[in-house]
Scaffold this motif. Sequence first.
Motif, PDB file in Angstrom:
ATOM      1  N   ALA A  67       0.839  -1.205   0.000  1.00  0.00           N
ATOM      2  CA  ALA A  67       0.000   0.000   0.000  1.00  0.00           C
ATOM      3  C   ALA A  67       0.869   1.249   0.000  1.00  0.00           C
ATOM      4  CB  ALA A  67      -0.930  -0.018   1.215  1.00  0.00           C
ATOM      5  N   ALA A  68       1.995   1.260   0.747  1.00  0.00           N
ATOM      6  CA  ALA A  68       2.876   2.425   0.770  1.00  0.00           C
ATOM      7  C   ALA A  68       3.495   2.673  -0.605  1.00  0.00           C
ATOM      8  CB  ALA A  68       3.962   2.222   1.819  1.00  0.00           C
ATOM      9  N   ILE A  69       3.969   1.577  -1.257  1.00  0.00           N
ATOM     10  CA  ILE A  69       4.564   1.730  -2.591  1.00  0.00           C
ATOM     11  C   ILE A  69       3.513   2.178  -3.604  1.00  0.00           C
ATOM     12  CG2 ILE A  69       5.709   0.497  -4.465  1.00  0.00           C
ATOM     13  CD1 ILE A  69       6.995  -1.282  -2.325  1.00  0.00           C
ATOM     14  N   ALA A  70       2.316   1.569  -3.541  1.00  0.00           N
ATOM     15  CA  ALA A  70       1.251   1.955  -4.469  1.00  0.00           C
ATOM     16  C   ALA A  70       0.847   3.403  -4.253  1.00  0.00           C
ATOM     17  CB  ALA A  70       0.050   1.023  -4.278  1.00  0.00           C
ATOM     18  N   ALA A  71       0.799   3.856  -3.000  1.00  0.00           N
ATOM     19  CA  ALA A  71       0.445   5.253  -2.723  1.00  0.00           C
ATOM     20  C   ALA A  71       1.508   6.202  -3.276  1.00  0.00           C
ATOM     21  CB  ALA A  71       0.276   5.435  -1.216  1.00  0.00           C
ATOM     22  N   PHE A  72       2.797   5.823  -3.103  1.00  0.00           N
ATOM     23  CA  PHE A  72       3.897   6.634  -3.628  1.00  0.00           C
ATOM     24  C   PHE A  72       3.790   6.795  -5.147  1.00  0.00           C
ATOM     25  CE2 PHE A  72       8.112   6.614  -5.606  1.00  0.00           C
ATOM     26  CZ  PHE A  72       8.693   7.737  -5.045  1.00  0.00           C
ATOM     27  N   LEU A  73       3.608   5.682  -5.849  1.00  0.00           N
ATOM     28  CA  LEU A  73       3.536   5.731  -7.312  1.00  0.00           C
ATOM     29  C   LEU A  73       2.271   6.438  -7.790  1.00  0.00           C
ATOM     30  CD1 LEU A  73       4.783   2.110  -8.121  1.00  0.00           C
ATOM     31  CD2 LEU A  73       6.088   4.253  -8.258  1.00  0.00           C
ATOM     32  N   THR A  74       1.141   6.178  -7.106  1.00  0.00           N
ATOM     33  CA  THR A  74      -0.122   6.800  -7.524  1.00  0.00           C
ATOM     34  C   THR A  74      -0.074   8.304  -7.337  1.00  0.00           C
ATOM     35  OG1 THR A  74      -1.318   4.800  -6.912  1.00  0.00           O
ATOM     36  CG2 THR A  74      -2.613   6.811  -7.135  1.00  0.00           C
ATOM     37  N   PHE A  75       0.449   8.764  -6.198  1.00  0.00           N
ATOM     38  CA  PHE A  75       0.510  10.206  -5.964  1.00  0.00           C
ATOM     39  C   PHE A  75       1.436  10.875  -6.970  1.00  0.00           C
ATOM     40  CE2 PHE A  75       1.902  14.027  -3.708  1.00  0.00           C
ATOM     41  CZ  PHE A  75       0.665  14.570  -3.370  1.00  0.00           C
ATOM     42  N   ASP A  76       2.580  10.193  -7.271  1.00  0.00           N
ATOM     43  CA  ASP A  76       3.509  10.748  -8.254  1.00  0.00           C
ATOM     44  C   ASP A  76       2.866  10.800  -9.636  1.00  0.00           C
ATOM     45  OD1 ASP A  76       5.775  11.659  -9.528  1.00  0.00           O
ATOM     46  OD2 ASP A  76       6.704   9.678  -9.647  1.00  0.00           O
ATOM     47  N   TRP A  77       2.083   9.804 -10.009  1.00  0.00           N
ATOM     48  CA  TRP A  77       1.498   9.721 -11.354  1.00  0.00           C
ATOM     49  C   TRP A  77       0.359  10.728 -11.548  1.00  0.00           C
ATOM     50  CZ3 TRP A  77       2.892   7.256 -15.725  1.00  0.00           C
ATOM     51  CH2 TRP A  77       1.936   7.134 -16.744  1.00  0.00           C
ATOM     52  N   PHE A  78      -0.473  10.838 -10.522  1.00  0.00           N
ATOM     53  CA  PHE A  78      -1.676  11.648 -10.718  1.00  0.00           C
ATOM     54  C   PHE A  78      -1.579  13.077 -10.158  1.00  0.00           C
ATOM     55  CE2 PHE A  78      -3.447   7.343 -10.969  1.00  0.00           C
ATOM     56  CZ  PHE A  78      -4.176   7.451 -12.145  1.00  0.00           C
ATOM     57  N   PHE A  79      -0.707  13.334  -9.195  1.00  0.00           N
ATOM     58  CA  PHE A  79      -0.787  14.619  -8.506  1.00  0.00           C
ATOM     59  C   PHE A  79       0.524  15.410  -8.467  1.00  0.00           C
ATOM     60  CE2 PHE A  79      -3.863  11.700  -6.482  1.00  0.00           C
ATOM     61  CZ  PHE A  79      -5.025  12.349  -6.844  1.00  0.00           C
ATOM     62  N   VAL A  80       1.611  14.887  -9.026  1.00  0.00           N
ATOM     63  CA  VAL A  80       2.896  15.595  -9.030  1.00  0.00           C
ATOM     64  C   VAL A  80       3.251  15.962 -10.472  1.00  0.00           C
ATOM     65  CG1 VAL A  80       5.353  15.430  -8.465  1.00  0.00           C
ATOM     66  CG2 VAL A  80       3.659  14.409  -6.944  1.00  0.00           C
ATOM     67  N   GLN A  81       3.626  17.214 -10.651  1.00  0.00           N
ATOM     68  CA  GLN A  81       4.026  17.694 -11.987  1.00  0.00           C
ATOM     69  C   GLN A  81       5.376  17.103 -12.374  1.00  0.00           C
ATOM     70  OE1 GLN A  81       2.163  19.477 -13.961  1.00  0.00           O
ATOM     71  NE2 GLN A  81       0.496  19.785 -12.445  1.00  0.00           N
ATOM     72  N   PRO A  82       5.535  16.715 -13.671  1.00  0.00           N
ATOM     73  CA  PRO A  82       4.493  16.627 -14.717  1.00  0.00           C
ATOM     74  C   PRO A  82       3.586  15.436 -14.459  1.00  0.00           C
ATOM     75  CG  PRO A  82       6.572  15.759 -15.523  1.00  0.00           C
ATOM     76  CD  PRO A  82       6.860  16.289 -14.149  1.00  0.00           C
ATOM     77  N   LEU A  83       2.297  15.623 -14.701  1.00  0.00           N
ATOM     78  CA  LEU A  83       1.308  14.588 -14.445  1.00  0.00           C
ATOM     79  C   LEU A  83       1.476  13.413 -15.395  1.00  0.00           C
ATOM     80  CD1 LEU A  83      -1.876  16.822 -13.874  1.00  0.00           C
ATOM     81  CD2 LEU A  83      -0.284  15.891 -12.167  1.00  0.00           C
ATOM     82  N   HIS A  84       1.018  12.275 -14.926  1.00  0.00           N
ATOM     83  CA  HIS A  84       1.009  11.036 -15.721  1.00  0.00           C
ATOM     84  C   HIS A  84       2.408  10.628 -16.189  1.00  0.00           C
ATOM     85  CE1 HIS A  84      -3.230  11.634 -15.448  1.00  0.00           C
ATOM     86  NE2 HIS A  84      -3.235  12.697 -16.269  1.00  0.00           N
TER      87      HIS A  84
END
Length: 539
Positions: A67-84
């Motif tokens: 869950a920690a790794i998935a949260a890290f990757l998900t936040f980076d993908w969807f909410f940190v510039q550049p998105l996606h």
Amino acid sequence: MHVSNWRASARLSWLMGYAAALAAVTLVSLFIGFVVGRINLANASMLYLFAVLATAVIFGRGPAVFAAIAAFLTFDWFFVQPLHQFTVSDPEEWISLLLFMLTATITGQLAAGQRERRREAEEREREAVVLYDVVRLMSESRLEDALASVAERLRVELHVPALAVEFWRPTGELVRVGSGDANGIDEIYRSATPAHVLHTGRPPSSDEHATPGRWVRIVPTLRSKTESRNSSKIGVVPIKVGERRLGALVLLDPSQQFDTTDNRLVSAAATQIGLAVDRDRLRKESTEAEILRRTDQLRAALLNAVSHDLRTPLAAIMASAGSLRQQDVAWTEEERQSFAQAIEEEAEHLNRLVANLLDLSRIEGGSLQPDKRWHDVGALVEDVVDRLRPVTARHHVEVSVADDLPPLWLDAVEIGEALYNLVENAAKYSPPDTPITVEVRHNRGARVVEVSVFDRGPGIPPAALPHLFDPFYRAIDGNGTPRPGGLGLGLAVVKGLVEAHSGRVWVENRGGGGARFVITLPVADQPADVPPAPQVTAA
């Protein structure tokens, strides 16, 4: 024991944990995207800690790290510039993401550790409660009933359809006690070779705890393959005391393979059952040894009676009878009466000795059945004292009978025998010209009639008081030698006869020397239309 089913269940549980972790991260991401994103909340990534904590508490370390790794990757993908993209334009964001990753991992590990400790505490509590129940259930007097209760308790706790306890008696007889549905128990009893056996683990030492055993699969031989088809669901836990095997716990078709806690629990239960079976064996052996000891004691007493206590009066009888038959001696009438009196007294002595032996035999054998009727105990006491006049001729006998005595429901012959023994005992050990008092009174508060025999003999040594009414016991004088006279049967017979009437007997020393023997007999409610029976003279 159904390893394929257990593996499938374990795989499903593993997948559920990781799926739940992914679902929790997805829900937090949706919440950040649709709610938090509109209000521009700083450090929104910290909300993922809720997903990590929930996953750690419910599913443990592995799903929490996922869950920690998935949260890290998900936040980076969807909410940190550049998105996606898995790149970060601002180096400071890298530091924030790494700190979040570290915080989430540590928090998840701590929560998972607390979850593990809670689970271990619950397992220890469960194990302690079950073992406490097993020990309490094994305290039942009958071993088979106790084992049946234990089998049911373990079956419910271990979630198996049937469970049986098997053990061998010292005679080689196999005893089986089962719990569960009839088909399951029948399958256990018909099984020839078990599929799995729980081997014992490492025993405890001064440095290390004991380790639970592990299940070992039994590979059937070609000869037993046909018989083993019905045994594929059977698991066996050996019951041992030391290195000696006494039996086994046999389990049928557990819903899943036992974990370490279940293995430790069932091994400890098997140990307790083994100790209980061994205690039952030792108790029976002790009882048999005591019976043999008492038998040897009785045999020795009988031999002593034949060699001394019977031969002495017989010799006196034969001597007196032989003297009476001598034709060459002109005996006077007084001498003839003396010989006849000696024969009568020694014959009475023999009669008392044989009567005591027979009474003790009936008491010890449990065949004593008093023929009870309503009797006047005062008249019974006076009759016994009158019959003892030859024995008490050298003493001053006093009888005190209260006027308010109720009739008693008793066997006059047996109670007369008990009173006879007490008065005779007082006369035997009291010096000549000393008083012997027989007192009868009604204790209304206790609803009993008390018959007391007082004497002024040497009294009872304190060490002899607890054993005075034991068969064949003879009190020891101050010089360490048994007191002369008798086999030690009279007081034992008194105790057995009185207790057969639901009464009590005890002795206490008197101030100034002597002893007081007390008999209590219960007062029963007499029907109004039943008059007291005529007095029966004790034989």
